[in-house]
Design a protein around this motif. Structure first.
Motif, short mmCIF file in Angstrom:
data_model
loop_
_atom_site.label_atom_id
_atom_site.label_comp_id
_atom_site.label_asym_id
_atom_site.label_seq_id
_atom_site.Cartn_x
_atom_site.Cartn_y
_atom_site.Cartn_z
N HIS A 55 38.67 -37.67 -60.71
CA HIS A 55 40.14 -37.56 -60.61
C HIS A 55 40.54 -36.44 -59.65
N ARG A 56 39.89 -35.28 -59.76
CA ARG A 56 40.23 -34.15 -58.90
C ARG A 56 39.91 -34.47 -57.44
N ALA A 57 38.78 -35.10 -57.19
CA ALA A 57 38.42 -35.47 -55.82
C ALA A 57 39.45 -36.42 -55.23
N GLN A 58 39.87 -37.40 -56.00
CA GLN A 58 40.87 -38.35 -55.53
C GLN A 58 42.18 -37.62 -55.23
N GLU A 59 42.57 -36.73 -56.12
CA GLU A 59 43.81 -35.97 -55.95
C GLU A 59 43.78 -35.15 -54.65
N LEU A 60 42.59 -34.64 -54.29
CA LEU A 60 42.46 -33.82 -53.10
C LEU A 60 42.12 -34.62 -51.84
N GLY A 61 41.97 -35.92 -51.98
CA GLY A 61 41.64 -36.74 -50.82
C GLY A 61 40.20 -36.56 -50.36
N ILE A 62 39.31 -36.23 -51.27
CA ILE A 62 37.89 -36.08 -50.94
C ILE A 62 37.21 -37.43 -51.18
N ASP A 63 36.74 -38.03 -50.10
CA ASP A 63 36.07 -39.33 -50.20
C ASP A 63 34.57 -39.19 -50.40
N MET A 64 34.01 -38.08 -49.96
CA MET A 64 32.58 -37.86 -50.05
C MET A 64 32.27 -37.18 -51.39
N ILE A 65 32.04 -37.98 -52.40
CA ILE A 65 31.77 -37.46 -53.74
C ILE A 65 30.52 -38.12 -54.29
N PHE A 66 29.57 -37.30 -54.65
CA PHE A 66 28.30 -37.77 -55.19
C PHE A 66 28.09 -37.09 -56.54
N GLN A 67 27.94 -37.88 -57.58
CA GLN A 67 27.72 -37.36 -58.92
C GLN A 67 26.43 -37.94 -59.50
N LEU A 93 38.23 -30.16 -40.77
CA LEU A 93 36.91 -30.03 -41.38
C LEU A 93 36.78 -31.01 -42.54
N GLU A 94 35.56 -31.44 -42.80
CA GLU A 94 35.31 -32.35 -43.91
C GLU A 94 34.82 -31.58 -45.12
N VAL A 95 35.08 -32.14 -46.30
CA VAL A 95 34.65 -31.55 -47.57
C VAL A 95 34.03 -32.64 -48.42
N GLY A 96 32.91 -32.31 -49.07
CA GLY A 96 32.25 -33.24 -49.96
C GLY A 96 31.79 -32.55 -51.22
N LEU A 97 31.62 -33.32 -52.29
CA LEU A 97 31.17 -32.80 -53.58
C LEU A 97 29.80 -33.37 -53.91
N LEU A 98 28.88 -32.49 -54.32
CA LEU A 98 27.53 -32.88 -54.76
C LEU A 98 27.31 -32.31 -56.15
N SER A 99 27.31 -33.16 -57.15
CA SER A 99 27.14 -32.69 -58.53
C SER A 99 25.98 -33.40 -59.19
N SER A 100 25.21 -32.66 -59.95
CA SER A 100 24.10 -33.28 -60.67
C SER A 100 24.58 -33.94 -61.96
N ARG A 119 44.36 -22.96 -56.28
CA ARG A 119 44.16 -22.30 -54.98
C ARG A 119 42.94 -22.85 -54.25
N ASP A 120 41.90 -23.19 -55.00
CA ASP A 120 40.75 -23.85 -54.37
C ASP A 120 41.17 -25.18 -53.77
N GLY A 121 41.97 -25.91 -54.51
CA GLY A 121 42.47 -27.20 -54.01
C GLY A 121 43.28 -27.04 -52.74
N MET A 122 44.12 -26.03 -52.70
CA MET A 122 44.91 -25.77 -51.50
C MET A 122 44.01 -25.42 -50.33
N GLY A 123 42.98 -24.62 -50.58
CA GLY A 123 42.03 -24.28 -49.52
C GLY A 123 41.36 -25.52 -48.95
N ILE A 124 40.98 -26.45 -49.82
CA ILE A 124 40.37 -27.70 -49.38
C ILE A 124 41.36 -28.49 -48.52
N LYS A 125 42.61 -28.56 -48.95
CA LYS A 125 43.62 -29.26 -48.15
C LYS A 125 43.81 -28.59 -46.79
#
Length: 185
Positions: free
Chosen positions: A74-86, A59-66, A46-52
Motif C-alpha cells: 500500500h505504501r509503495a503504491q501511494e508513493l508511486g514506487i513500481d519497483m517493489i520486491f517482497q 531518480l528511481e526508487v525501489g524496495l527490496l524486502s525479505s 518525511r521519508d515519503g516526501m523525500g522519495i517523491k
C-alpha cells in the motif's frame, strides 16, 4: 542542516537508483500485529516526501524486502514506487538482476539496509547506507550511517544527500516556491 563527508558526496553524485530495505529503514523495525492478525506499520511522512522529491528529480526508487507485507504494498503504491520486491531472501541475486535490467553499474546504485541479509548488497553498491540502530556488523559495510533513525527520517536524509550531491536540490526546491507552478507528484 546535515553536513555530508566529501567522499560520500562524491559517491552520491553518481547515483541513479536508490534501493531500500523496508523494516528498519522505512520503518522503525517494529512489526505490530493486531488481535485479528493484521499487520500495522508506521511510516515517516518525511521519508515519503523525500522519495517523491527524488522522483521529481528523475531518480528511481525501489524496495527490496525479505518479508511480505500488505502495508508495504500500500505504501509503495501511494508513493508511486513500481519497483517493489517482497519475500526476497537472496537480495544479492535480485540486485544483480535489477542492475542488469536497468543497465546500471554498481556505482550508479545506492542501497539502505540494516541487518545481515542486507550485507551482500551493501558490499557491492556504489553508495552503501545504514541507520544508527543497524545491527552492529552491518555498519562495517556502510559508506554512510545516517544521523536519523530508521522510520524517523533516515530515508529523507539520504534523499537530501542525493539531491544536494547531484546539484538538483535548488531545482526541486524551486517547485515549492510561492510563485512556482505546482510540481506534479
Amino acid at each position: 542542516m546535515i553536513s555530508f563527508p566529501p567522499e560520500v558526496l562524491e559517491k552520491a553524485a553518481k547515483i541513479k537508483l536508490l534501493l531500500l530495505d523496508v523494516d528498519g529503514i522505512l520503518t522503525d523495525a517494529r512489526i505490530i500485529i493486531d488481535e485479528s492478525g493484521r499487520e500495522i506499520k508506521h511510516f515517516c511522512v518525511r521519508d515519503g516526501m523525500g522519495i517523491k522529491l527524488l522522483q521529481i528529480a528523475g531518480l528511481e526508487v525501489g524496495l527490496l524486502s525479505s518479508r511480505i507485507s500488505q502495508p508495504v504494498s500500500h505504501r509503495a503504491q501511494e508513493l508511486g514506487i513500481d519497483m517493489i520486491f517482497q519475500g526476497e531472501k537472496d537480495k544479492l541475486s535480485l540486485y544483480e538482476k535489477i542492475k542488469e535490467e536497468k543497465s546500471l553499474s554498481d556505482q550508479n546504485i545506492a542501497f539502505m539496509g540494516d541487518d545481515w541479509v542486507d550485507i551482500p548488497v551493501l558490499a557491492k553498491v556504489g553508495l552503501a547506507v545504514t541507520v544508527p540502530e543497524a545491527w552492529p556488523p552491518v555498519k562495517d559495510y556502510a559508506h554512510y550511517v545516517t544521523q536519523n533513525s530508521g522510520g524517523h527520517g533516515a530515508v529523507r536524509e539520504v534523499c537530501d544527500l542525493l539531491l544536494k550531491s547531484q546539484g538538483k536540490w535548488e531545482e526541486v526546491l524551486r517547485c515549492f516556491a510561492p510563485s512556482a507552478p505546482v510540481c506534479s507528484f
